[in-house]
Design an enzyme around this catalytic site. Sequence first.
Site, short mmCIF file in Angstrom:
data_model
loop_
_atom_site.label_atom_id
_atom_site.label_comp_id
_atom_site.label_asym_id
_atom_site.label_seq_id
_atom_site.Cartn_x
_atom_site.Cartn_y
_atom_site.Cartn_z
N CYS A 70 36.46 44.68 38.06
CA CYS A 70 34.89 44.85 36.96
C CYS A 70 35.16 43.98 35.84
O CYS A 70 35.55 44.59 34.64
CB CYS A 70 34.28 45.71 37.14
N CYS A 111 31.03 38.11 35.49
CA CYS A 111 31.19 39.00 36.36
C CYS A 111 31.87 38.83 37.18
O CYS A 111 31.51 37.66 38.13
CB CYS A 111 29.72 38.99 36.27
N THR A 112 32.52 39.48 38.63
CA THR A 112 32.72 39.70 39.42
C THR A 112 31.97 39.64 40.56
O THR A 112 32.25 39.08 41.71
CB THR A 112 33.83 40.75 39.77
N HIS A 113 30.88 39.98 40.31
CA HIS A 113 29.90 39.21 41.78
C HIS A 113 29.18 38.07 41.85
O HIS A 113 29.03 37.67 42.75
CB HIS A 113 28.73 40.05 41.19
N ASP A 122 34.68 48.39 41.16
CA ASP A 122 33.55 47.98 40.36
C ASP A 122 32.55 48.75 41.05
O ASP A 122 32.53 49.49 41.51
CB ASP A 122 33.51 46.39 41.92
N1 DGL Z 1 31.06 43.37 38.21
C1 DGL Z 1 30.82 43.70 36.98
C2 DGL Z 1 31.52 42.88 35.94
O1 DGL Z 1 32.13 42.02 36.87
C3 DGL Z 1 29.12 43.98 37.15
C4 DGL Z 1 28.17 45.02 36.25
C5 DGL Z 1 27.21 45.35 36.70
O2 DGL Z 1 27.42 46.56 37.17
O3 DGL Z 1 26.58 45.14 35.23
O4 DGL Z 1 31.08 42.81 35.11
#
Ligand code: DGL
Length: 262
Positions: free
Chosen positions: A75, A185-187, A12
Amino acid sequence: MDSSKNAIGFFDSGVGGTSIWKEVTTLLPNENTIYLSDSKNAPYGAKTKEEIIQLCVKNTRFLLEQNCKTIVVACNTATTNAINFLRKNYNIPFIGIEPAIKPASLITKTKKIGILATKGTLNSTLFEKTANSLKNDIIIKETIGTGLVELIENGKLNSLEITTLLHTYLQPMLAENIDALVLGCTHYPYLTNHIRKIVGTKIQIIDSGEAVARQTKAVLNKHNLQNQSKASAKHVLFINKNKGVLEQLISKKHTTIIEREF
Ligand code: DGL
């Protein structure tokens, strides 16, 4: 050659993909894993497609050097911009993650769903394709979660800045009468408690973690790659910036967190 004991690789743009890694390691407790947190290059969401592909290639090469048997692109931004390229160029199964707007469209009663995601995901052709495949009567309220990834990467998960931004992004969607909110978004699953306080209990919050874990299991089965060993699985997480942020999020046994370049 039997590669079933080799690790499942994950990457990610940062620590957020561990929300997926947690789901996968819970569903598949026998599997060894290697996770890459490319925090030095976060956020991916504001980069061009070409830049995102280059970063994904770098991460994939590193995981292949570690003999990973399959790779979970943990991600949304990387999946929606680069997974087709990766699948064409590397002979290994890739599992991707896309915003769960399809499942959301099936449960909404108001026919209005909200999605919070990065600019890179919302502007991607793959997202557009999925959005266009939904029934005509479904309205999608898209919002770019500008700044959220950076705050999480800086260890500010429980800050006033985060709640202020969330209010700004969610209030207009609530005013539009959405009844399902997709975390694209995985965050963002790490923000679920904060989000719940703002949206209340009537709105369903949907992320793709469990679906990705089930898909990973299916892919391993299909390719005969399930680890049958009874030994405790080992997990190594690499981060190329400030490992303290990752340490705050992870408490799993047999897990090593290493800060280094990759
Ligand atoms: N975790 C990422 C996602 O799922 C974050 C993307 C980013 O770094 O902007 O999109």
